[in-house]
Design a protein around this motif. Sequence first.
Motif, PDB file in Angstrom:
ATOM      1  N   HIS A 214      -3.305   0.788  -3.709  1.00  0.00           N
ATOM      2  CA  HIS A 214      -3.350  -0.497  -3.013  1.00  0.00           C
ATOM      3  C   HIS A 214      -3.208  -1.619  -4.028  1.00  0.00           C
ATOM      4  CE1 HIS A 214      -4.793  -3.817  -0.586  1.00  0.00           C
ATOM      5  NE2 HIS A 214      -4.959  -3.045   0.474  1.00  0.00           N
TER       6      HIS A 214
ATOM      7  N   VAL B 232      -4.777  -0.097   9.889  1.00  0.00           N
ATOM      8  CA  VAL B 232      -3.551  -0.072   9.087  1.00  0.00           C
ATOM      9  C   VAL B 232      -2.918   1.325   9.046  1.00  0.00           C
ATOM     10  CG1 VAL B 232      -2.709  -0.263   6.691  1.00  0.00           C
ATOM     11  CG2 VAL B 232      -4.138  -2.080   7.671  1.00  0.00           C
ATOM     12  N   TYR B 233      -3.766   2.365   9.059  1.00  0.00           N
ATOM     13  CA  TYR B 233      -3.250   3.726   8.853  1.00  0.00           C
ATOM     14  C   TYR B 233      -3.100   4.535  10.134  1.00  0.00           C
ATOM     15  CZ  TYR B 233      -4.512   2.773   4.024  1.00  0.00           C
ATOM     16  OH  TYR B 233      -4.621   2.209   2.779  1.00  0.00           O
TER      17      TYR B 233
ATOM     18  N   CYS C 276      -6.554  -3.536  -4.675  1.00  0.00           N
ATOM     19  CA  CYS C 276      -7.856  -2.850  -4.759  1.00  0.00           C
ATOM     20  C   CYS C 276      -7.918  -1.928  -5.982  1.00  0.00           C
ATOM     21  CB  CYS C 276      -8.101  -2.028  -3.510  1.00  0.00           C
ATOM     22  SG  CYS C 276      -8.134  -2.994  -2.009  1.00  0.00           S
TER      23      CYS C 276
ATOM     24  N   CYS D   1      -3.709  -5.819   6.982  1.00  0.00           N
ATOM     25  CA  CYS D   1      -4.723  -5.535   5.955  1.00  0.00           C
ATOM     26  C   CYS D   1      -5.506  -6.785   5.565  1.00  0.00           C
ATOM     27  CB  CYS D   1      -4.050  -4.944   4.723  1.00  0.00           C
ATOM     28  SG  CYS D   1      -5.197  -4.629   3.366  1.00  0.00           S
TER      29      CYS D   1
ATOM     30  N   PRO E  97     -10.827  -1.322   9.114  1.00  0.00           N
ATOM     31  CA  PRO E  97     -11.151  -2.215  10.228  1.00  0.00           C
ATOM     32  C   PRO E  97      -9.914  -2.865  10.857  1.00  0.00           C
ATOM     33  CG  PRO E  97     -11.638  -3.305   8.150  1.00  0.00           C
ATOM     34  CD  PRO E  97     -11.213  -1.904   7.808  1.00  0.00           C
TER      35      PRO E  97
ATOM     36  N   GLU F 234      -7.686  -6.581   2.987  1.00  0.00           N
ATOM     37  CA  GLU F 234      -8.000  -6.330   1.572  1.00  0.00           C
ATOM     38  C   GLU F 234      -9.486  -6.069   1.310  1.00  0.00           C
ATOM     39  OE1 GLU F 234      -5.644  -8.910  -1.119  1.00  0.00           O
ATOM     40  OE2 GLU F 234      -4.729  -9.694   0.710  1.00  0.00           O
ATOM     41  N   CYS F 235     -10.094  -5.267   2.169  1.00  0.00           N
ATOM     42  CA  CYS F 235     -11.515  -4.940   1.994  1.00  0.00           C
ATOM     43  C   CYS F 235     -11.716  -3.794   1.008  1.00  0.00           C
ATOM     44  CB  CYS F 235     -12.134  -4.580   3.340  1.00  0.00           C
ATOM     45  SG  CYS F 235     -11.558  -3.010   4.022  1.00  0.00           S
ATOM     46  N   CYS F 236     -10.654  -3.037   0.777  1.00  0.00           N
ATOM     47  CA  CYS F 236     -10.658  -1.915  -0.180  1.00  0.00           C
ATOM     48  C   CYS F 236     -11.451  -0.689   0.263  1.00  0.00           C
ATOM     49  CB  CYS F 236     -11.107  -2.369  -1.567  1.00  0.00           C
ATOM     50  SG  CYS F 236     -10.006  -3.616  -2.272  1.00  0.00           S
ATOM     51  N   SER F 237     -11.896  -0.647   1.500  1.00  0.00           N
ATOM     52  CA  SER F 237     -12.640   0.521   1.983  1.00  0.00           C
ATOM     53  C   SER F 237     -11.813   1.798   1.938  1.00  0.00           C
ATOM     54  CB  SER F 237     -13.096   0.299   3.423  1.00  0.00           C
ATOM     55  OG  SER F 237     -13.934  -0.820   3.505  1.00  0.00           O
ATOM     56  N   CYS F 238     -10.546   1.688   2.224  1.00  0.00           N
ATOM     57  CA  CYS F 238      -9.685   2.877   2.252  1.00  0.00           C
ATOM     58  C   CYS F 238      -9.596   3.526   0.877  1.00  0.00           C
ATOM     59  CB  CYS F 238      -8.294   2.523   2.768  1.00  0.00           C
ATOM     60  SG  CYS F 238      -7.493   1.176   1.870  1.00  0.00           S
TER      61      CYS F 238
ATOM     62  N   ILE G 245       0.863  -1.176   0.000  1.00  0.00           N
ATOM     63  CA  ILE G 245       0.000   0.000   0.000  1.00  0.00           C
ATOM     64  C   ILE G 245       0.903   1.230   0.000  1.00  0.00           C
ATOM     65  CG2 ILE G 245      -1.795   1.267   1.239  1.00  0.00           C
ATOM     66  CD1 ILE G 245      -2.400  -1.370   2.781  1.00  0.00           C
TER      67      ILE G 245
HETATM   68  S1  SF4 Z   1      -8.013  -2.566   2.237  1.00  0.00           S
HETATM   69 FE1  SF4 Z   1      -7.669  -0.621   3.248  1.00  0.00          FE
HETATM   70  S2  SF4 Z   1      -9.379  -0.348   4.674  1.00  0.00           S
HETATM   71 FE2  SF4 Z   1      -9.315  -2.512   4.091  1.00  0.00          FE
HETATM   72  S3  SF4 Z   1      -8.073  -3.488   5.670  1.00  0.00           S
HETATM   73 FE3  SF4 Z   1      -6.701  -2.978   3.999  1.00  0.00          FE
HETATM   74  S4  SF4 Z   1      -5.847  -0.993   4.518  1.00  0.00           S
HETATM   75 FE4  SF4 Z   1      -7.673  -1.306   5.790  1.00  0.00          FE
END
Ligand code: SF4
Length: 61
Positions: free
Chosen positions: A58, A25-26, A61, A41, A22, A43-47, A4
């Motif tokens: 990412h 990570v940040y 994502c 991470c 969730p 890998e939900c891609c919400s960020c 990332i």
């Molecule tokens: S994809 Fe983004 S929001 Fe989801 S867990 Fe990973 S860093 Fe966090």
Amino acid sequence: MVVIEVNKETCIGCGECVDICPAYVYKLVNNKSEPVNMDACIECCSCVEVCPTNSINHESC
Ligand code: SF4
Ligand code: SF4
């Protein structure tokens, strides 16, 4: 492990990625987002979706 990267030129330090991730990570460092906990991470891609300036690059994502 996922890779990332946050574009420090365009990140405005809004903290949206910090709040939505969730896996915690940040972290904001000097008003810029840092992916300090990349290993967690899921890998939900919400960020990527929440960032208003498209500053998060990412790998999955
Ligand atoms: S994809 Fe983004 S929001 Fe989801 S867990 Fe990973 S860093 Fe966090
Ligand atoms: S959501 Fe985007 S602009 Fe906001 S702190 Fe995170 S990387 Fe920076």
